[in-house]
Enzyme design. Sequence first.
Site, short mmCIF file in Angstrom:
data_model
loop_
_atom_site.label_atom_id
_atom_site.label_comp_id
_atom_site.label_asym_id
_atom_site.label_seq_id
_atom_site.Cartn_x
_atom_site.Cartn_y
_atom_site.Cartn_z
N ARG A 1 -8.26 -20.53 -1.13
CA ARG A 1 -7.55 -19.63 -0.19
C ARG A 1 -8.38 -18.40 0.17
O ARG A 1 -8.22 -17.86 1.26
CB ARG A 1 -6.20 -19.22 -0.81
N ILE B 1 -1.54 -15.21 7.20
CA ILE B 1 -1.68 -16.41 6.37
C ILE B 1 -0.45 -16.41 5.48
O ILE B 1 -0.13 -15.42 4.83
CB ILE B 1 -3.00 -16.40 5.55
N SER B 2 0.30 -17.49 5.51
CA SER B 2 1.60 -17.54 4.85
C SER B 2 1.49 -17.36 3.34
O SER B 2 0.47 -17.68 2.73
CB SER B 2 2.31 -18.87 5.14
N GLN B 3 2.56 -16.88 2.76
CA GLN B 3 2.69 -16.78 1.31
C GLN B 3 2.50 -18.18 0.71
O GLN B 3 3.05 -19.16 1.22
CB GLN B 3 4.09 -16.25 0.99
#
Length: 215
Positions: A37, A63-65
């Site tokens: 990530r 950027i999503s959790q």
Amino acid sequence: MIDSYRHKGLRRALVKKLKAKGIQDERVLEAINTVPRHFFLDTAFLEKSYEDIAFPIEEGQTISQPYTVAFQTQLLEVDRGDKILEIGTGSGYQCCILLELGATVFTIEYNQRLSHKARALLHKMGYRPKFICGDGSKGLAAFAPFDKILVTAGAPIVPQTLKDQLKVGGYLVIPVGDHKSQKMLRITRLSETEYEEESFQNFKFVPLLGEYGWK
């Protein structure tokens, strides 16, 4: 692009957190354990890369959790070889998770700059989804039907165009609501004319833009 022992350790710790929060699909957890990530964030934010938080990227997007990524992916029940339409490429992180699960991914992004940046990064990482820049709220009729469709932006409604592009037996996972909060829905196509809708918890996404999104 360095993926060190420290990075890998941070990912293992993240996976433990996601398990504790209720993510049980081992294949999804392994994909999150595999995809670096930190490649998707500026090097200055390394310490934040493996926290379970959303993080701003360019063009007002995020950027999503990791929990959100895992939750949506788990709902999709991805099988190896599935043809999946992802609406909202964003950073490209969610796309990599789907690819790690063995899916063939068509990913569509409204913002041209984000699309080009994600393409360059994923190609550098060795991933080869089909990239499209355009209005994801309309789906991608030229390549339909899809086994699964995943929407990674908050929609005001469930677009009928997306439901129409599902195979019978396929899933559409989409967050629907207003700008403040959206309910995660899973739509299953039961037949040519019948659909089943399941409702899950609330999340907060950036808005889905386009003709059937937020104009």
